[in-house]
Design a protein around this motif. Structure first.
Motif, PDB file in Angstrom:
ATOM      1  N   VAL A   1       1.070  -1.109  -0.170  1.00 25.48           N
ATOM      2  CA  VAL A   1      -0.140   0.095   0.138  1.00 25.48           C
ATOM      3  C   VAL A   1       0.839   1.149  -0.159  1.00 25.48           C
ATOM      4  N   SER A   2       0.663   2.234  -0.933  1.00 26.03           N
ATOM      5  CA  SER A   2       1.356   3.472  -0.918  1.00 26.03           C
ATOM      6  C   SER A   2       0.148   4.674  -1.035  1.00 26.03           C
ATOM      7  N   THR A   3       0.553   5.742  -1.117  1.00 26.48           N
ATOM      8  CA  THR A   3      -0.347   6.844  -1.440  1.00 26.48           C
ATOM      9  C   THR A   3       0.344   7.769  -2.378  1.00 26.48           C
ATOM     10  N   SER A   4      -0.425   8.564  -3.171  1.00 24.83           N
ATOM     11  CA  SER A   4      -0.151   9.738  -4.090  1.00 24.83           C
ATOM     12  C   SER A   4      -0.784  11.042  -4.014  1.00 24.83           C
ATOM     13  N   ARG A   5      -0.069  12.056  -4.210  1.00 20.54           N
ATOM     14  CA  ARG A   5      -0.777  13.504  -4.019  1.00 20.54           C
ATOM     15  C   ARG A   5      -1.555  13.701  -5.310  1.00 20.54           C
ATOM     16  N   PRO A   6      -2.537  14.484  -5.226  1.00 17.22           N
ATOM     17  CA  PRO A   6      -3.318  14.959  -6.459  1.00 17.22           C
ATOM     18  C   PRO A   6      -2.145  15.691  -7.558  1.00 17.22           C
ATOM     19  N   ALA A   7      -2.273  15.417  -8.865  1.00 15.33           N
ATOM     20  CA  ALA A   7      -1.428  16.127  -9.674  1.00 15.33           C
ATOM     21  C   ALA A   7      -1.999  17.437  -9.666  1.00 15.33           C
ATOM     22  N   PRO A   8      -1.169  18.658 -10.081  1.00 10.58           N
ATOM     23  CA  PRO A   8      -1.423  19.702 -10.123  1.00 10.58           C
ATOM     24  C   PRO A   8      -2.544  20.080 -11.088  1.00 10.58           C
ATOM     25  N   GLU A   9      -2.545  19.178 -12.127  1.00 12.53           N
ATOM     26  CA  GLU A   9      -3.511  19.357 -13.420  1.00 12.53           C
ATOM     27  C   GLU A   9      -5.041  19.127 -12.512  1.00 12.53           C
ATOM     28  N   ARG A  10      -5.150  18.207 -11.403  1.00 11.62           N
ATOM     29  CA  ARG A  10      -6.253  17.945 -10.852  1.00 11.62           C
ATOM     30  C   ARG A  10      -6.790  19.346 -10.252  1.00 11.62           C
ATOM     31  N   PHE A  11      -5.844  20.090  -9.417  1.00  4.78           N
ATOM     32  CA  PHE A  11      -6.160  21.182  -8.667  1.00  4.78           C
ATOM     33  C   PHE A  11      -6.669  22.074  -9.950  1.00  4.78           C
ATOM     34  N   SER A  12      -5.791  22.077 -10.982  1.00  5.75           N
ATOM     35  CA  SER A  12      -6.287  23.204 -12.083  1.00  5.75           C
ATOM     36  C   SER A  12      -7.332  23.065 -12.549  1.00  5.75           C
ATOM     37  N   ARG A  13      -8.029  21.653 -12.638  1.00  7.58           N
ATOM     38  CA  ARG A  13      -9.531  21.439 -13.147  1.00  7.58           C
ATOM     39  C   ARG A  13     -10.435  21.941 -12.320  1.00  7.58           C
ATOM     40  N   VAL A  14     -10.149  21.708 -10.729  1.00  7.40           N
ATOM     41  CA  VAL A  14     -11.092  22.303  -9.780  1.00  7.40           C
ATOM     42  C   VAL A  14     -11.000  23.685  -9.647  1.00  7.40           C
ATOM     43  N   TYR A  15      -9.928  24.444  -9.913  1.00  8.65           N
ATOM     44  CA  TYR A  15      -9.992  25.761  -9.675  1.00  8.65           C
ATOM     45  C   TYR A  15     -10.660  26.625 -11.082  1.00  8.65           C
ATOM     46  N   ALA A  16     -10.389  25.938 -12.209  1.00  8.18           N
ATOM     47  CA  ALA A  16     -10.993  26.363 -13.337  1.00  8.18           C
ATOM     48  C   ALA A  16     -12.549  26.215 -13.085  1.00  8.18           C
ATOM     49  N   ASP A  17     -12.792  25.054 -12.687  1.00 11.01           N
ATOM     50  CA  ASP A  17     -14.513  24.878 -12.614  1.00 11.01           C
ATOM     51  C   ASP A  17     -15.033  25.895 -11.687  1.00 11.01           C
ATOM     52  N   LEU A  18     -14.488  25.964 -10.459  1.00 12.05           N
ATOM     53  CA  LEU A  18     -15.046  27.084  -9.613  1.00 12.05           C
ATOM     54  C   LEU A  18     -15.135  28.389  -9.968  1.00 12.05           C
ATOM     55  N   ALA A  19     -14.132  28.584 -10.800  1.00 10.45           N
ATOM     56  CA  ALA A  19     -14.181  30.079 -11.701  1.00 10.45           C
ATOM     57  C   ALA A  19     -15.342  30.110 -12.499  1.00 10.45           C
TER      58      ALA A  19
END
Length: 285
Positions: free
Chosen positions: A58-76
């Motif tokens: 088991v390991s974990t992974s951060r969200p890619a910057p692109e995922r945040f970019s999509r979230v920020y753009a959608d909120l805008a």
């Protein structure tokens, strides 16, 4: 001005609470036997606990910057004029770095907050940002509220074994306990964003008792009021018993009880008991 609040799935906010407070949650990823799962979507804490108990990788992974970019753009696109993005400690995850990278290209201003916390300590910070947003505060004031709320939080936790923290590289200065890990039950804490050793005791019962005592001390440091959460992984009965004792002993009206998400769970393992004390802020103006 319309302000959006964003956090990540390690903040432990129940989906219904996040939705009711209009907080957008960006999920992290859990990798089990080389297959990636999205926290809160296709992997649960119970799934994670079973995987760990069965010895799967088991390991974990951060969200890619692109995922945040999509979230920020959608909120805008939905009308946000500014965004306050509150995340777990940059000293245990690169999630905050991904948010910062995405913020540089966002179509509206994004204020990224490194809570230097984990779990509900981050969640309470995001909720304070929402409180101030809902009271008509500026994005800057909402971000400041999140930062101050995070600074007022104290988290202690007990783990059945240090192995999961060691494998994930999140153990920090608590690595000093590894040499005697078989003979002690460690109480750990979060200090300036890192996992640190607090005390060593000899039995699980004493560790839980000491966790209760430390939590009571943290509550007493905030005479203006606190929110308290008990979190666990695959230890619900113990968590509810601890929460009930804290309510009775400290006269608290509510102690939130919840299971940690799969991402935090991957680094602490089944049997986790954690207590977070978050000093409340004055009412938003």
């Amino acid at each position: 001005m319309t302000i959006a609040i964003v956090t990540d799935s390690t903040a432990s906010l129940p989906p219904e609470l996040a939705a009711s407070r209009d907080i957008t949650v960006v999920p992290l990823e859990v990798v089990i036997n080389n297959r990636s799962y999205t926290e809160g979507v296709d992997v649960t804490s119970a799934d994670l606990a079973r995987a760990l108990r069965s010895g799967r990788a088991v390991s974990t992974s951060r969200p890619a910057p692109e995922r945040f970019s999509r979230v920020y753009a959608d909120l805008a696109d939905r009308g946000a004029d500014a965004i306050v993005s509150v995340h777990l400690s940059s000293r245990v995850s690169a999630t905050f770095e991904s948010a910062q990278m995405a913020a540089q290209e966002a179509p509206v201003p994004v204020l990224c907050i490194d809570s230097r916390q984990v779990g509900m300590a981050t969640g309470y910070a995001a909720l304070s940002a929402a409180d101030h947003r809902d009271a008509g505060a500026s994005a800057e004031d909402a971000a400041k509220a999140a930062q101050v709320r995070a600074e007022r939080a104290t988290t202690y936790f007990y783990v059945a074994t240090l192995d999961h923290l060691r494998r994930g590289g999140r153990i920090g200065t608590a690595s000093a306990l590894l040499g005697s890990a078989l003979s002690v039950k460690p109480i750990l804490g979060v200090e300036d964003g890192r996992v640190v050793p607090v005390e060593k005791v000899r039995t699980s019962a004493r560790a839980i008792g000491r966790l209760e005592e430390l939590t009571a001390q943290a509550v007493s440091a905030h005479p203006d009021g606190v929110d308290v959460a008990v979190q666990h992984l695959d230890a619900e009965d113990q968590a509810r018993a601890l929460a009930e004792r804290l309510r009775d002993t400290l006269g608290l009206g509510v102690v939130d009880v919840m299971e940690v998400g799969a991402v935090i769970g991957a680094h602490v393992g089944p049997g986790l008991l954690a207590a977070t004390v978050s000093g409340r802020l004055p009412a938003a103006p």
